[in-house]
Design a protein around this motif. Structure first.
Motif, PDB file in Angstrom:
ATOM      1  N   SER A  14      -0.352  12.557   3.985  1.00 37.48           N
ATOM      2  CA  SER A  14      -1.184  13.759   4.029  1.00 37.48           C
ATOM      3  C   SER A  14      -0.443  14.917   4.683  1.00 37.48           C
ATOM      4  O   SER A  14      -0.495  16.060   4.193  1.00 37.48           O
ATOM      5  CB  SER A  14      -2.480  13.454   4.794  1.00 37.48           C
ATOM      6  OG  SER A  14      -3.308  14.593   4.861  1.00 37.48           O
TER       7      SER A  14
ATOM      8  N   THR B  57       1.168   1.526   9.256  1.00 38.36           N
ATOM      9  CA  THR B  57      -0.096   0.842   9.084  1.00 38.36           C
ATOM     10  C   THR B  57      -0.774   1.509   7.896  1.00 38.36           C
ATOM     11  O   THR B  57      -0.268   2.503   7.356  1.00 38.36           O
ATOM     12  CB  THR B  57      -0.985   0.981  10.337  1.00 38.36           C
ATOM     13  OG1 THR B  57      -1.306   2.379  10.517  1.00 38.36           O
ATOM     14  CG2 THR B  57      -0.269   0.464  11.589  1.00 38.36           C
ATOM     15  N   PHE B  58      -1.926   0.996   7.499  1.00 38.75           N
ATOM     16  CA  PHE B  58      -2.650   1.671   6.419  1.00 38.75           C
ATOM     17  C   PHE B  58      -2.991   3.101   6.841  1.00 38.75           C
ATOM     18  O   PHE B  58      -2.849   4.039   6.062  1.00 38.75           O
ATOM     19  CB  PHE B  58      -3.926   0.896   6.071  1.00 38.75           C
ATOM     20  CG  PHE B  58      -3.672  -0.420   5.396  1.00 38.75           C
ATOM     21  CD1 PHE B  58      -3.354  -0.459   4.049  1.00 38.75           C
ATOM     22  CD2 PHE B  58      -3.741  -1.611   6.096  1.00 38.75           C
ATOM     23  CE1 PHE B  58      -3.106  -1.667   3.404  1.00 38.75           C
ATOM     24  CE2 PHE B  58      -3.505  -2.826   5.467  1.00 38.75           C
ATOM     25  CZ  PHE B  58      -3.184  -2.856   4.120  1.00 38.75           C
ATOM     26  N   ARG B  59      -3.418   3.258   8.080  1.00 37.41           N
ATOM     27  CA  ARG B  59      -3.827   4.587   8.554  1.00 37.41           C
ATOM     28  C   ARG B  59      -2.628   5.513   8.711  1.00 37.41           C
ATOM     29  O   ARG B  59      -2.672   6.670   8.275  1.00 37.41           O
ATOM     30  CB  ARG B  59      -4.564   4.455   9.885  1.00 37.41           C
ATOM     31  CG  ARG B  59      -4.981   5.803  10.473  1.00 37.41           C
ATOM     32  CD  ARG B  59      -5.811   5.628  11.734  1.00 37.41           C
ATOM     33  NE  ARG B  59      -7.106   5.018  11.441  1.00 37.41           N
ATOM     34  CZ  ARG B  59      -8.029   4.753  12.369  1.00 37.41           C
ATOM     35  NH1 ARG B  59      -7.775   5.029  13.641  1.00 37.41           N
ATOM     36  NH2 ARG B  59      -9.177   4.203  12.020  1.00 37.41           N
ATOM     37  N   SER B  60      -1.553   5.022   9.328  1.00 38.32           N
ATOM     38  CA  SER B  60      -0.409   5.908   9.559  1.00 38.32           C
ATOM     39  C   SER B  60       0.259   6.306   8.248  1.00 38.32           C
ATOM     40  O   SER B  60       0.768   7.418   8.116  1.00 38.32           O
ATOM     41  CB  SER B  60       0.607   5.250  10.499  1.00 38.32           C
ATOM     42  OG  SER B  60       1.247   4.142   9.888  1.00 38.32           O
ATOM     43  N   THR B  61       0.254   5.404   7.270  1.00 34.76           N
ATOM     44  CA  THR B  61       0.813   5.748   5.959  1.00 34.76           C
ATOM     45  C   THR B  61       0.038   6.915   5.345  1.00 34.76           C
ATOM     46  O   THR B  61       0.637   7.879   4.852  1.00 34.76           O
ATOM     47  CB  THR B  61       0.765   4.543   5.005  1.00 34.76           C
ATOM     48  OG1 THR B  61       1.560   3.480   5.544  1.00 34.76           O
ATOM     49  CG2 THR B  61       1.287   4.915   3.623  1.00 34.76           C
ATOM     50  N   ALA B  62      -1.271   6.829   5.394  1.00 32.88           N
ATOM     51  CA  ALA B  62      -2.100   7.901   4.848  1.00 32.88           C
ATOM     52  C   ALA B  62      -1.877   9.207   5.600  1.00 32.88           C
ATOM     53  O   ALA B  62      -1.785  10.286   4.994  1.00 32.88           O
ATOM     54  CB  ALA B  62      -3.573   7.502   4.902  1.00 32.88           C
ATOM     55  N   THR B  63      -1.752   9.111   6.914  1.00 35.64           N
ATOM     56  CA  THR B  63      -1.542  10.314   7.716  1.00 35.64           C
ATOM     57  C   THR B  63      -0.197  10.955   7.411  1.00 35.64           C
ATOM     58  O   THR B  63      -0.096  12.180   7.240  1.00 35.64           O
ATOM     59  CB  THR B  63      -1.628   9.976   9.217  1.00 35.64           C
ATOM     60  OG1 THR B  63      -2.935   9.460   9.507  1.00 35.64           O
ATOM     61  CG2 THR B  63      -1.374  11.206  10.068  1.00 35.64           C
TER      62      THR B  63
ATOM     63  N   ARG C  97      -5.238   7.731  -4.402  1.00 34.48           N
ATOM     64  CA  ARG C  97      -6.028   6.500  -4.507  1.00 34.48           C
ATOM     65  C   ARG C  97      -6.817   6.462  -5.812  1.00 34.48           C
ATOM     66  O   ARG C  97      -6.952   5.413  -6.442  1.00 34.48           O
ATOM     67  CB  ARG C  97      -6.962   6.389  -3.307  1.00 34.48           C
ATOM     68  CG  ARG C  97      -6.229   6.033  -2.013  1.00 34.48           C
ATOM     69  CD  ARG C  97      -7.134   6.099  -0.807  1.00 34.48           C
ATOM     70  NE  ARG C  97      -6.436   5.666   0.402  1.00 34.48           N
ATOM     71  CZ  ARG C  97      -6.733   6.077   1.627  1.00 34.48           C
ATOM     72  NH1 ARG C  97      -7.724   6.961   1.817  1.00 34.48           N
ATOM     73  NH2 ARG C  97      -6.066   5.631   2.675  1.00 34.48           N
TER      74      ARG C  97
ATOM     75  N   ASN D 240       0.828  -1.205   0.000  1.00 35.01           N
ATOM     76  CA  ASN D 240       0.000   0.000   0.000  1.00 35.01           C
ATOM     77  C   ASN D 240       0.865   1.259   0.000  1.00 35.01           C
ATOM     78  O   ASN D 240       0.605   2.207  -0.748  1.00 35.01           O
ATOM     79  CB  ASN D 240      -0.907  -0.016   1.234  1.00 35.01           C
ATOM     80  CG  ASN D 240      -1.687   1.266   1.411  1.00 35.01           C
ATOM     81  OD1 ASN D 240      -2.573   1.583   0.637  1.00 35.01           O
ATOM     82  ND2 ASN D 240      -1.352   2.008   2.464  1.00 35.01           N
TER      83      ASN D 240
ATOM     84  N   ASP E 183      -6.508  10.953  -1.191  1.00 36.63           N
ATOM     85  CA  ASP E 183      -7.678  10.541  -1.979  1.00 36.63           C
ATOM     86  C   ASP E 183      -7.383  10.636  -3.472  1.00 36.63           C
ATOM     87  O   ASP E 183      -7.766   9.754  -4.251  1.00 36.63           O
ATOM     88  CB  ASP E 183      -8.887  11.407  -1.631  1.00 36.63           C
ATOM     89  CG  ASP E 183      -9.455  11.101  -0.250  1.00 36.63           C
ATOM     90  OD1 ASP E 183      -9.223   9.968   0.246  1.00 36.63           O
ATOM     91  OD2 ASP E 183     -10.104  11.982   0.345  1.00 36.63           O
TER      92      ASP E 183
END
Length: 204
Positions: free
Chosen positions: A137, A128-134, A147, A99, A144
């Protein structure tokens, strides 16, 4: 779940112990060519895109040795403006790594690839998926939008990761990191001094 990355002192000591290992010449067929590895049109180049030596890193964003080697390489890039760098994502640590690799590649369409690489390669927290996105960002990446880019060009990105994996296996890499510098392959982590020597050899 992976264990937390070893501390920097331990890793530097380990890398120093591996520094005596000689590079492997790329002479045996059927190995990928330098052109295929270092000039893949689907991977943006970091550093100087027209630099006179290319450093290719086979990497996983959850690999602590990859991260430390990248930081060491960054020191050399700060001294030498003629280095071109290509990150070949080989996500061997599972879906979180995959990811991270895909989102980073997809960030190129919004001009954020270098920032994404720098952010994830220097992150000290476990991904994690969440920390990567954070993290992305916070680095200015529209996650988004990235993605959406993945959805629109999924075949391109999946094919790219497959090519990289095939190359790593052809080179008989046991894991990450691995480096192609000029025409020499290094199957280990590297310190700044290792990079300086390898780059000088490539130019010679």
């Amino acid at each position: 779940m992976q264990n937390p990355p070893p501390n920097r002192r331990y890793i530097l000591k380990a890398l120093a112990g591996m520094s005596a290992m000689a590079p492997l010449p790329l002479w045996a067929a059927p190995l990928p060519t330098v052109e295929e590895v270092a000039f893949d049109p689907d991977i943006p180049a970091l550093g100087n895109p027209v630099g006179n030596v290319t450093v290719v890193e086979y990497t996983d964003y959850q690999c602590p040795y990859c991260k430390l080697s990248y930081i060491e390489l960054s020191k050399v890039m700060a001294e030498d403006g003629n280095i071109r760098v290509v990150m070949r994502d080989w996500p061997i640590f599972g879906q979180v790594s995959r990811n991270a690799a895909l989102l980073t590649l997809a960030s190129h369409s919004q001009g954020g690839y270098a920032e994404a690489v720098q952010t994830l390669m220097t992150a000290t927290e476990r991904l994690t998926f969440r920390s990567t996105a954070t993290l992305l960002s916070n680095a200015g990446i529209d996650v988004d939008l990235a993605r959406n880019e993945l959805g629109a060009r999924q075949d391109v990105f999946v094919s790219l990761l497959a090519r990289t994996e095939a190359q790593a296996k052809a080179f008989q890499l046991k894991g990450t990191p691995g480096f192609l510098i000029g025409k020499a392959l290094y199957k280990r982590g590297m310190t700044a001094d290792d990079f300086r020597k390898a780059i000088a050899q490539a130019r010679a």
